[in-house]
Design an enzyme around this catalytic site. Structure first.
Site, short mmCIF file in Angstrom:
data_model
loop_
_atom_site.label_atom_id
_atom_site.label_comp_id
_atom_site.label_asym_id
_atom_site.label_seq_id
_atom_site.Cartn_x
_atom_site.Cartn_y
_atom_site.Cartn_z
N LYS A 203 62.83 18.02 125.34
CA LYS A 203 63.39 17.06 126.02
C LYS A 203 62.98 16.23 126.95
O LYS A 203 62.59 17.14 128.00
CB LYS A 203 65.07 17.51 125.51
N ARG A 237 67.15 24.97 118.73
CA ARG A 237 66.39 24.74 118.11
C ARG A 237 65.11 24.09 118.33
O ARG A 237 65.63 23.12 118.96
CB ARG A 237 67.38 22.94 117.76
#
Length: 268
Positions: A203, A237
């Site tokens: 991210k 995840r």
């Protein structure tokens, strides 16, 4: 949890697994690399071109059916639409991964009807809607309270407490400082009282912290995963399953949750 995006505009793989055969291959590769869970999505969280309900179903249902035919692993569908969730459960999915923070309570009704499980993620914007310059007085306490309220809403709609998972939503309507603080204070999110999932893989808060481009964030992701697990995360995840699996297994070994694969050093 391995990420299988059947989208042409996902933030990390940029359509690499958009074709059905590529998505099915990615699912099998993830299983071969040790994934316990496949998360299948057809529409990114971020703003972008409109995708109809029918098109989203056409993207995710064949992947779910194909994956279910070859594995007993957990399968989730990432969607904000009740119609898509229902079709996904009919195709063999076990879990709804909802990044819209249960924006539509009808999603909880579908989960309850299917006897499935639900991931509730903190996010402030309506699905596929920009939310510039988010501000919080205390991002962690506000995220925790949001998750408590939405979990209570899900329970009122018939989802049992033991089928609810919470995700603080790193980077979703949050800047890098917010995501770093969430990571530092993840034990406070764990104390909300439901199993905690973290979705931090590659991210932007990792890229901005380390000054690394999108495809150069594996090491930063692994470091964040380790901190998250030590802080109470129980589901991670990820895009890079093989690398993440080794990190997770090592943390579990250190914590005494997993025995070594073998022991030879200084035992003879």
């Amino acid at each position: 949890m391995a990420i299988i995006n059947r989208t042409p505009d996902s933030f990390h793989d940029r359509g690499r697994t958009f074709a059905l055969d590529k998505a099915l291959t990615a699912a099998q590769d993830a299983l071969d690399e040790g994934a316990d869970w496949l998360d299948i999505g057809g529409v990114p969280f971020a703003p972008g071109p409109a995708v109809s309900i029918e098109e989203e179903m056409d993207r995710v249902v064949p992947v779910i059916e194909g994956a279910r035919s070859r594995t007993d692993a957990v399968i989730s569908v990432e969607t904000y639409r009740p119609e898509v969730a229902r079709a996904a459960f009919d195709a063999g999915a076990d879990v709804l991964n909802n990044t819209s923070g249960l924006h539509d309570p009808a999603l909880a009704d579908v989960v309850a009807e299917a006897g499935a499980s639900l991931v509730i993620t903190h996010s402030l914007a309506d699905p596929r809607t920009p939310y510039p310059r988010p501000r919080y007085d205390d991002v962690v306490s506000e995220v925790a309270e949001f998750l408590r309220e939405r979990a209570a809403l899900a329970e009122k709609h018939g989802v049992p407490a033991d089928r609810i998972i919470v995700d603080p939503g790193h980077d979703l309507n949050k800047n890098t400082y917010h995501s770093l603080e969430l990571t530092r204070r993840l034990p406070e999110i764990a104390r909300v009282g439901y199993p905690m999932l973290v979705a931090v893989s590659n991210k932007d808060f990792i890229g901005e912290t380390l000054e690394r481009a999108q495809q150069e964030r594996v090491e930063g992701t692994i470091a964040t995963l380790v901190v998250s697990i030590l802080s109470g995360a129980r589901i991670v995840r990820v895009h890079d399953v093989a690398e993440a699996k080794q990190a997770v297994n090592m943390v579990e070994g250190i914590l005494g949750w997993r025995p070594p694969a073998y022991v030879r050093h200084n035992v003879d």
